[in-house]
Scaffold this motif. Structure first.
Motif, PDB file in Angstrom:
ATOM      1  N   SER A  77     -29.689  28.548  29.432  1.00 36.05           N
ATOM      2  CA  SER A  77     -30.402  29.598  28.742  1.00 36.05           C
ATOM      3  C   SER A  77     -30.057  29.248  27.238  1.00 36.05           C
ATOM      4  O   SER A  77     -29.083  28.899  26.815  1.00 36.05           O
ATOM      5  CB  SER A  77     -30.428  31.039  29.146  1.00 36.05           C
ATOM      6  N   VAL A  78     -31.079  29.747  26.497  1.00 32.65           N
ATOM      7  CA  VAL A  78     -31.146  29.641  24.978  1.00 32.65           C
ATOM      8  C   VAL A  78     -29.955  30.625  24.727  1.00 32.65           C
ATOM      9  O   VAL A  78     -29.426  30.276  23.604  1.00 32.65           O
ATOM     10  CB  VAL A  78     -32.452  30.036  24.220  1.00 32.65           C
TER      11      VAL A  78
ATOM     12  N   GLN B  15     -34.190  20.102  34.620  1.00 30.37           N
ATOM     13  CA  GLN B  15     -33.222  19.538  33.474  1.00 30.37           C
ATOM     14  C   GLN B  15     -33.867  19.255  32.460  1.00 30.37           C
ATOM     15  O   GLN B  15     -33.349  19.366  31.023  1.00 30.37           O
ATOM     16  CB  GLN B  15     -32.788  18.045  34.184  1.00 30.37           C
ATOM     17  N   GLY B  16     -35.279  18.842  32.209  1.00 31.09           N
ATOM     18  CA  GLY B  16     -36.001  18.701  31.015  1.00 31.09           C
ATOM     19  C   GLY B  16     -36.148  20.077  30.090  1.00 31.09           C
ATOM     20  O   GLY B  16     -35.973  20.162  29.173  1.00 31.09           O
ATOM     21  N   GLU B  17     -36.344  21.016  30.880  1.00 31.90           N
ATOM     22  CA  GLU B  17     -36.530  22.479  30.315  1.00 31.90           C
ATOM     23  C   GLU B  17     -35.039  22.882  29.704  1.00 31.90           C
ATOM     24  O   GLU B  17     -34.937  23.530  28.794  1.00 31.90           O
ATOM     25  CB  GLU B  17     -37.063  23.403  31.286  1.00 31.90           C
TER      26      GLU B  17
ATOM     27  N   LEU C 144     -31.528  23.781  24.958  1.00 35.37           N
ATOM     28  CA  LEU C 144     -30.237  23.371  24.210  1.00 35.37           C
ATOM     29  C   LEU C 144     -30.632  22.649  22.852  1.00 35.37           C
ATOM     30  O   LEU C 144     -29.928  23.339  21.751  1.00 35.37           O
ATOM     31  CB  LEU C 144     -29.342  22.557  24.902  1.00 35.37           C
ATOM     32  N   LEU C 145     -31.660  21.882  23.035  1.00 34.11           N
ATOM     33  CA  LEU C 145     -31.899  21.133  21.645  1.00 34.11           C
ATOM     34  C   LEU C 145     -32.808  22.011  20.550  1.00 34.11           C
ATOM     35  O   LEU C 145     -32.414  21.914  19.386  1.00 34.11           O
ATOM     36  CB  LEU C 145     -32.788  20.010  21.967  1.00 34.11           C
TER      37      LEU C 145
ATOM     38  N   SER D  44     -34.230  12.895  20.503  1.00 32.30           N
ATOM     39  CA  SER D  44     -34.833  13.801  19.422  1.00 32.30           C
ATOM     40  C   SER D  44     -34.540  15.386  19.796  1.00 32.30           C
ATOM     41  O   SER D  44     -34.005  15.504  20.711  1.00 32.30           O
ATOM     42  CB  SER D  44     -36.672  13.807  19.754  1.00 32.30           C
ATOM     43  N   GLY D  45     -34.905  16.133  18.718  1.00 30.11           N
ATOM     44  CA  GLY D  45     -34.514  17.549  19.040  1.00 30.11           C
ATOM     45  C   GLY D  45     -35.830  18.421  18.973  1.00 30.11           C
ATOM     46  O   GLY D  45     -36.727  17.986  19.445  1.00 30.11           O
TER      47      GLY D  45
END
Length: 393
Positions: free
Chosen positions: A200-201, A261-263, A268-269, A392-393
């Motif tokens: 999570s963020v 995993q993409g989410e 994280l980015l 990329s971020g």
């Protein structure tokens, strides 16, 4: 004569009171000195000041204690120290210096010894336990005493939330845990948070709040295989009686979150300052070239590489953990259910590859091939790679 007698009387009185004031002053000073050198709280206060600025040679390393004692230095080691011997145990301080002079010297000369922080990012069911034990216990995963790796051993493996996270916070502030970057054995520089569940963020923000430059390791696996592994784990390790074939048709909960995993990478980015703080590690890379993966991780975290004669004996296949019960057979999915899962995870895999900037060896099912692509472009897209940072971020 009367005037002379009065002057003498006043002089005697002044001397008498001056003598009493002097005696009281000396008595107070003696009480303060006695309290300072005998009261245990005073001792602890002085030693905390010194310990926070220097290495005390007889404090035990955390890796020599069990997990329950892994949050703070041993209290007994602190209480046994004598103030008159402190100066002799501090590097770079004249043994003839007074205690205050020693503290001043340490304030001006001693470097910080806080450990560098490394986190797994959603590594569950992609080899996280295997990788954790390899990194912290050395080649073979047996707690090899000759391990020259940078990660402290003997800490709690999964400080994700609650009291375990509080213990982790304490470890990040412990100045006695890591002892610089020398090449000597057991000279640790890093601590590893092996929590395999968090993506999570909010969790990323908590980690970054503890360090200006934490590093993250993200293990990647085919999401269908990952989700099926999670379901089998629930049955074989934790006793669930679910029908895996039916449960797989409706992914939900932690298993689904680990497979997305993409989410997870996008979360994280959105928090880290630099994508280079993240290292993407395909699970299959560990089987293909374990030594190369470990070297890449050490370079990523700015840690000391293992000696080559140690890494050559590492056999990742001997380190399998969480294998589950032998009474329950590992369930694989029918082709129909596999296609249902692929359809649910397809867009997330496309997001993952766009963020990483590379394609995975298993991901052909997740993308629509461009009919106009040349053979050369396709070869470049499918070029084998071991690890990478997001593009990329």
């Amino acid at each position: 004569i009367k005037e002379i007698m009065q002057r003498r009387s006043r002089c005697r009185g002044d001397s008498y009171y001056a003598a009493r004031i002097l005696i009281i002053t000396i008595s107070c000073a003696a009480v303060v000195v006695h309290f300072f050198f005998t009261d245990p709280l005073a001792h602890n206060s002085v030693q905390k000041t010194i310990t926070s600025k220097s290495k005390i040679t007889d404090l035990p390393l955390v890796n020599e204690r069990n997990n329950d004692d892994a949050t703070t230095p041993s209290d007994s080691a602190t209480k046994e120290k004598k103030p008159d011997g402190i100066e002799k145990q501090i590097e770079g301080v004249d043994t003839g210096s007074t205690l205050n002079e020693a503290i001043i010297t340490l304030n001006n000369t001693s470097p910080s010894t806080l450990c560098r922080q490394v986190y797994f990012w959603g590594g569950g069911k992609a080899g996280s336990s295997t990788l954790y034990f390899v990194l912290t216990q050395g080649p073979g995963g047996g707690g090899n005493p000759t391990n020259t790796g940078p990660f402290v051993r003997g800490l709690p493996k999964e400080p994700c939330q609650g009291s375990q996270w509080k213990r982790w916070e304490a470890l990040t502030k412990d100045t006695n845990l890591c002892h610089g970057g020398s090449d000597s054995n057991n000279s640790f520089t890093h601590i590893l948070n092996g929590c395999p569940r968090e993506t999570s963020v909010q969790y990323a923000r908590k980690a970054i709040a503890l360090s200006d430059d934490p590093k993250f390791l993200m293990l990647i696996r085919d999401p269908v295989d990952r989700f099926v592994s999670f379901l089998n784990d629930e049955v074989r390790r934790f006793g669930s009686r679910m029908n895996i074939e039916e449960a797989a048709k409706r992914p939900s909960g932690l298993g689904r979150r680990l497979a997305m995993q993409g989410e997870a990478l996008k979360n994280l980015l959105s928090v880290v300052k630099d994508p280079k703080q993240i290292l993407i590690i395909p699970m299959e890379s560990i089987s293909l070239n374990a030594e190369g993966v470990i070297d890449a991780i050490m370079d990523h975290v700015d840690g000391r590489r293992w000696k080559r004669n140690e890494t050559e004996v590492m056999n990742p296949n001997s380190l399998k953990v969480n294998v589950g019960s032998t009474d329950d057979k590992y369930v694989t999915l029918s082709q129909n259910t596999t296609e249902i899962l692929r359809n649910k995870f397809r867009q997330d895999v496309q997001l993952l590859e766009s963020l990483v900037g590379k394609r995975f060896s298993w991901s052909s099912w997740a993308r629509n091939e461009d009919a106009n692509s040349t053979g050369e472009e396709e070869e470049a897209k499918n070029e084998a790679w071991l690890v990478a940072s997001p593009a990329s971020g």
